[in-house]
Design a protein around this motif. Structure first.
Motif: not given
Length: 364
Positions: A139-144, A188-189, A288-289
């Motif tokens: 979640i931390a990686i995705l949010g950034l 992937l993000a 996606t998220f």
């Protein structure tokens, strides 16, 4: 006898919904309406801040502007501004940054709080960790990454190293679909190709652990809506089509599984129907998220219908009893199909009577 046959045919024709699943568009609109219906006076959608962030992303994924959802003049944007300072963990700050983006706010200044800085303040440059578990790390990686910020240099390596035997991610040494799906999206993000060995292994784990009913869960014989929604989002991020034959089990694909679990009020069966609705809606909307917060705003909420004032000469009409909420546990939709099934059973009896009568007639 002709009348009996006509009645039987009419009974079948009266319930065409049983022949095909509900249209996804209708399911999306009903789910979005449900989320609006549970909005609270402070503008949030739930007592849990994290669940409110999920709801904000879901509303945006459906094509609505969550900043326009108000109760008593308060919107989710007001809620986020009022509560941003209390967000402390990197994962929470990163998810709040995604929600801020969905609301049209600047994550660098939400009520004076820089959510990006909050997330980065918890980063361990030596280990690459934002959190002590793979889900929160993801979640931390995705949010950034999904708000245009570079995650820590070793963050992806930390997440890759957290994979368990078999190629997935999870808690306590065992893989689960939720964590595996969110970890795939995070890698992937972060810029890794889908051919990266860790992503490929996670993808293979998801493929191998799809349930017999078309969904995903902690048990192949018992899927649940939240896990299935996470898995669908991972497939979308990988460029896969969740409605393809490759993901069809016993005639049911993951999208059909989710549609079969929608409850009459628009939520979805699960441990908590409101939580499930927040997870399922983006998946049904094909988001996606990562890209849910940037979904084009193409819809407006229906205008509220004013309640007519009672006539001064007539006694006030008693308010109708509230419709009971579906149970907050279990994963099988309640019985909205009982009436159609009963009618079809009656139709079957009528047809059988018709057949018996015809067979008893003397042949000429």
């Amino acid at each position: 006898m002709k009348r009996l046959i006509l009645l039987a045919v009419a009974a079948f024709a009266a319930f065409p919904a049983l022949a095909s699943a509900a249209a996804p568009e209708d399911a999306i609109l009903r789910a979005a309406a449900f989320i609006k219906s549970v909005q609270r006076p402070d503008g949030s959608y739930a007592e849990s801040p994290g669940q409110t962030m999920d709801a904000i992303l879901a509303v945006r994924a459906a094509g609505y502007d969550p900043a326009r959802d108000t109760v008593g003049g308060k919107s989710p944007a007001d809620y986020l501004v009022a509560n941003a300072a209390s967000v402390t963990s990197p994962a929470s700050a990163a998810k709040a940054a995604l929600a801020a983006k969905a609301l049209g706010l600047d994550p660098r200044n939400v009520g004076g709080t820089n959510l990006f800085q909050r997330a980065q303040d918890g980063y361990n440059a030596e280990t690459g960790a934002y959190a002590d578990n793979a889900f929160s790390q993801s979640i931390a990686i995705l949010g950034l990454a999904c708000t245009g910020n570079q995650p820590g240099a070793r963050a992806a390596d930390n997440l890759k190293a957290a994979a368990v035997e078999g190629g997935g991610w999870g808690f306590g040494g065992a893989a689960d679909p939720d964590t595996t799906a969110i970890a795939i999206q995070a890698l992937l993000a972060a810029g890794l190709p889908k051919t990266d060995p860790a992503i490929a292994a996670g993808f293979a784990w998801l493929q191998a652990n799809q349930g017999n009913d078309g969904g995903w869960g902690y048990d192949p014989s018992a899927s649940n809506t939240s896990s299935t929604a996470f898995a669908i989002q991972a497939l979308l991020a990988l460029g896969e089509n969740p409605e393809s034959p490759a993901y069809t089990k016993n005639g049911v694909n993951p999208i059909q599984y989710l549609l079969s679990q929608q409850l009459p009020d628009g939520s979805f069966a699960g441990y908590d129907p409101a939580f499930a609705a927040n997870q399922v809606l983006p998946a049904l909307a094909g988001r996606t998220f990562c890209n849910a917060p940037e979904t084009p705003i193409t819809r407006q909420r229906p205008a509220a219908t004013p309640t007519p004032a009672p006539s001064p000469t007539a006694p006030p009409t008693a308010a109708p009893s509230p419709t009971p909420r579906p149970p907050a546990s279990g994963n099988t939709a309640a019985a909205p199909v009982e009436a159609p099934v009963a009618a079809l059973a009656l139709a079957g009896v009528l047809l059988a009577l018709a057949g018996a009568s015809l067979a008893a007639r003397p042949r000429r």
